[in-house]
Design an enzyme around this catalytic site. Structure first.
Site, PDB file in Angstrom:
ATOM      1  N   ASP A  40       1.007  -1.411  -0.231  1.00 51.88           N
ATOM      2  CA  ASP A  40      -0.225  -0.233  -0.275  1.00 51.88           C
ATOM      3  C   ASP A  40       0.991   0.989   0.077  1.00 51.88           C
ATOM      4  OD1 ASP A  40       0.736  -0.629   1.864  1.00 51.88           O
ATOM      5  OD2 ASP A  40      -0.666   0.119   3.754  1.00 51.88           O
ATOM      6  N   HIS A 247      30.265  -1.318  -5.482  1.00 58.95           N
ATOM      7  CA  HIS A 247      28.827  -0.830  -5.656  1.00 58.95           C
ATOM      8  C   HIS A 247      28.621  -1.414  -4.132  1.00 58.95           C
ATOM      9  CE1 HIS A 247      28.141  -0.716 -10.400  1.00 58.95           C
ATOM     10  NE2 HIS A 247      28.848   0.606  -9.769  1.00 58.95           N
ATOM     11  N   ASP A 264      29.992   7.690  -1.548  1.00 57.21           N
ATOM     12  CA  ASP A 264      30.820   7.874  -3.268  1.00 57.21           C
ATOM     13  C   ASP A 264      28.859   8.140  -3.148  1.00 57.21           C
ATOM     14  OD1 ASP A 264      29.946   8.343  -5.428  1.00 57.21           O
ATOM     15  OD2 ASP A 264      31.133   6.372  -6.233  1.00 57.21           O
ATOM     16  N   ASP A 275      27.744  14.186  -8.246  1.00 54.81           N
ATOM     17  CA  ASP A 275      28.413  12.685  -8.138  1.00 54.81           C
ATOM     18  C   ASP A 275      29.968  12.749  -7.557  1.00 54.81           C
ATOM     19  OD1 ASP A 275      29.139   9.680  -8.012  1.00 54.81           O
ATOM     20  OD2 ASP A 275      28.507  10.139  -9.972  1.00 54.81           O
ATOM     21  N   HIS A 358      37.734   0.016 -13.677  1.00 51.69           N
ATOM     22  CA  HIS A 358      36.821   0.984 -14.433  1.00 51.69           C
ATOM     23  C   HIS A 358      37.082   1.829 -15.118  1.00 51.69           C
ATOM     24  CE1 HIS A 358      37.070   4.258 -10.947  1.00 51.69           C
ATOM     25  NE2 HIS A 358      36.807   3.158 -10.061  1.00 51.69           N
ATOM     26  N   HIS A 362      32.698   9.084 -16.277  1.00 47.27           N
ATOM     27  CA  HIS A 362      30.719   9.366 -17.800  1.00 47.27           C
ATOM     28  C   HIS A 362      30.123  10.349 -17.564  1.00 47.27           C
ATOM     29  CE1 HIS A 362      28.877   9.572 -13.567  1.00 47.27           C
ATOM     30  NE2 HIS A 362      29.173   8.415 -13.209  1.00 47.27           N
ATOM     31  N   HIS A 369      23.947   8.419 -14.620  1.00 49.65           N
ATOM     32  CA  HIS A 369      24.844   8.375 -15.656  1.00 49.65           C
ATOM     33  C   HIS A 369      24.112   9.160 -17.204  1.00 49.65           C
ATOM     34  CE1 HIS A 369      28.024   4.933 -13.943  1.00 49.65           C
ATOM     35  NE2 HIS A 369      27.488   5.561 -13.150  1.00 49.65           N
ATOM     36  N   GLU A 412      36.921  10.350 -12.143  1.00 48.42           N
ATOM     37  CA  GLU A 412      37.130   9.708 -10.543  1.00 48.42           C
ATOM     38  C   GLU A 412      37.805   8.651 -11.444  1.00 48.42           C
ATOM     39  OE1 GLU A 412      33.508   6.978 -10.731  1.00 48.42           O
ATOM     40  OE2 GLU A 412      32.470   8.324 -11.949  1.00 48.42           O
ATOM     41  N   TYR A 416      41.716  -0.772  -5.547  1.00 47.69           N
ATOM     42  CA  TYR A 416      41.347  -0.982  -5.387  1.00 47.69           C
ATOM     43  C   TYR A 416      42.170  -3.053  -5.149  1.00 47.69           C
ATOM     44  CZ  TYR A 416      37.619   1.975  -7.000  1.00 47.69           C
ATOM     45  OH  TYR A 416      37.049   3.074  -7.877  1.00 47.69           O
ATOM     46  N   ARG A 433      38.690   6.129  -3.971  1.00 44.91           N
ATOM     47  CA  ARG A 433      38.119   6.438  -5.371  1.00 44.91           C
ATOM     48  C   ARG A 433      38.318   7.878  -5.035  1.00 44.91           C
ATOM     49  NH1 ARG A 433      34.293   3.500  -5.868  1.00 44.91           N
ATOM     50  NH2 ARG A 433      32.788   4.142  -5.400  1.00 44.91           N
ATOM     51  N   GLU A 435      36.241  11.360  -6.518  1.00 42.83           N
ATOM     52  CA  GLU A 435      35.510  11.450  -8.097  1.00 42.83           C
ATOM     53  C   GLU A 435      35.100  13.240  -8.131  1.00 42.83           C
ATOM     54  OE1 GLU A 435      31.290   9.940  -9.974  1.00 42.83           O
ATOM     55  OE2 GLU A 435      31.790   9.562  -7.678  1.00 42.83           O
TER      56      GLU A 435
END
Length: 464
Positions: A40, A247, A264, A275, A358, A362, A369, A412, A416, A433, A435
């Site tokens: 609901d 992620h 991030d 971002d 990666h 982007h 993205h 970015e 790792y 990272r 960015e």
């Protein structure tokens, strides 16, 4: 009714799009549907980006129909005083014409009946392909009703076009209004990152139990405190080894002194995303190995920023990043020269991929993205084949996009380090990272997210 703010801006966009539809063309642009979260309750509503780009209208249940002559027709929810008591105010068709600068507006309940008539005697129908489940089938249904009238002299569109091909190119170049909104979104997100950094150090100094969700809560608090409507994407708050999961979602893992935290996160403001990624020591002080890797990633970002300017290619920042990271991985001993060879060998064989898997950026805009081709449209036919040195997969190379003022992209780079044979143990479980969001300018790029520090010394000073 008084026109809504920026209604003229959206009308100009519709006019630009109409000029590209071709003689006899017509475009159908629906907004996003509401989506149920549970029995609901719905998820927080978020409009369709293409629709909002052309209308500035954020209510669900709407659809824009735009003809090549510039005539715009909006279908939206009708006024319903009883439903508005429960669900909130509706603009309604009668007010929509003046408020949104439309030529006509009707109840969405009449869409199925009116669409076939609007499609009659058109040569081509445009709509977004593969973005709205069931839309293509609905268009076919409307066209079938037009074909049923051919005996009465009606002509049916013989061609269908993907509207995304036109709108993606328009949205790739951000106008002054869009850039201003994105600067404000970036500033809010930067303050949220600062708040999370300082919270981490403060709680650890006080001897409190710190969890990833504590820092996530600080981000959300600052986003909403400063007027952002929502997160631009699910925030990543990754403590310790979790930072090596690209992620990872903010969860309940402990934040420990002596470990790094990778955040991030970015807010969405008035339909536009920010971002930012920052990596910082949980207690405010980098260890030696952490600092060595951090400085390497930052140096690679500096190289990428220097390569981001009008006239450069989209791939140039990535290539600059890879060159710096590859040399640094050799210098720090994460890659063995006796096994991988020179820095050029590392690049050609993609030996860096173990630690950097990666791309460096982007497009950024209404979607985190964002849409827009990464291939230069004037050179799309210049294709060559190569074989990936790691997977053996055949890859088609095409010239990457030439950057122009007004394009917005992220920069970015990251590293790792997971435990593996030959990897120095001092670097185990370190994920970093950094960015930032960049607006391409004639002379370089404008980093709009540097409201939060990026240099290691500045981060440590902030957290003190």
């Amino acid at each position: 009714m008084t026109p809504l703010p920026n209604s003229a801006l959206y009308a100009q966009r519709r006019a630009r799009l109409a000029q590209q539809l071709g003689e006899g063309g017509i475009a159908i642009v629906p907004t996003a549907p509401e989506r149920p979260r549970n029995r609901d309750s719905d998820f927080l509503y978020r409009h369709d980006s293409y629709f909002y780009y052309l209308t500035g209208f954020a209510e669900p249940g709407a659809c824009l129909v735009l003809a090549a002559d510039g005539t715009s027709t909006l279908f939206c929810q009708p006024k319903d005083l009883e439903r508005e008591i429960w669900d909130g105010y509706r603009l309604g068709p009668e007010a929509a014409v003046a408020a949104l600068g439309m030529d006509a507006a009707h109840s969405s309940a009449t869409l199925e009946a009116q669409l076939p008539r609007l499609l009659e005697n058109r040569s081509r129908v445009w709509f977004p392909f593969a973005t709205h489940e069931g839309l293509a089938a609905r268009v076919e249904g409307w066209l079938a009703k037009v074909r049923a009238r051919v005996r009465f002299g009606a002509l049916c569109p013989a061609e269908q076009g993907d509207l995304c091909t036109l709108l993606d190119e328009m949205r790739l170049f951000k106008d002054a209004h869009e850039q201003d909104v994105m600067r404000r979104a970036a500033a809010i997100s930067a303050q949220a990152h600062i708040r999370a950094m300082q919270c981490s150090a403060r709680m650890l100094r006080a001897g409190e139990d710190v969890r990833e969700y504590h820092l996530d809560a600080e981000l959300l608090h600052e986003f909403r405190r400063q007027g952002s409507q929502a997160v631009a994407y699910n925030s990543i708050v990754a403590a310790g080894a979790n930072a090596c999961v690209l992620h990872y979602r903010a969860d309940a893992a402990p934040v420990r002194a002596g470990e790094l935290v990778l955040i991030d996160a970015g807010c969405e403001l008035d339909g536009y995303a920010s971002d930012i990624t920052r990596t910082f020591p949980a207690d405010g002080r980098f260890t030696g190995p952490q600092r060595a890797l951090y400085d390497l990633v930052l140096a690679s970002q500096d190289a990428a920023v220097a390569a981001t300017r009008a006239g450069a290619r989209f791939n140039d920042p990535h290539d600059a990043t890879v060159a710096v990271l590859s040399q640094g991985l050799l210098d720090l001993g994460l890659l063995d020269r006796n096994k991988v060879g020179t820095v050029q060998d590392v690049i050609e064989k993609r030996a860096y991929f173990q630690f950097y898997m990666h791309r460096t950026g982007h497009w950024l805009g209404m979607d985190v993205h964002d849409c827009g081709s990464y291939v230069e449209p004037t050179e799309v036919g210049q294709a060559s084949q190569r074989r990936d040195p790691l997977s053996g997969e055949a890859i088609t190379n095409r010239p990457s996009r030439i950057l122009h003022p007004g394009m917005v992209l992220t920069i970015e780079p990251g590293l790792y380090v997971r435990p593996a044979p030959g990897v120095p143990e001092a670097f185990y479980h370190i994920g970093i990272r950094i960015e930032d969001d960049a607006i391409v300018t004639d002379g370089g790029c404008e980093l709009i997210t540097r409201g939060v520090p990026v240099k290691a010394d500045e981060i440590e000073a902030l957290m003190r």
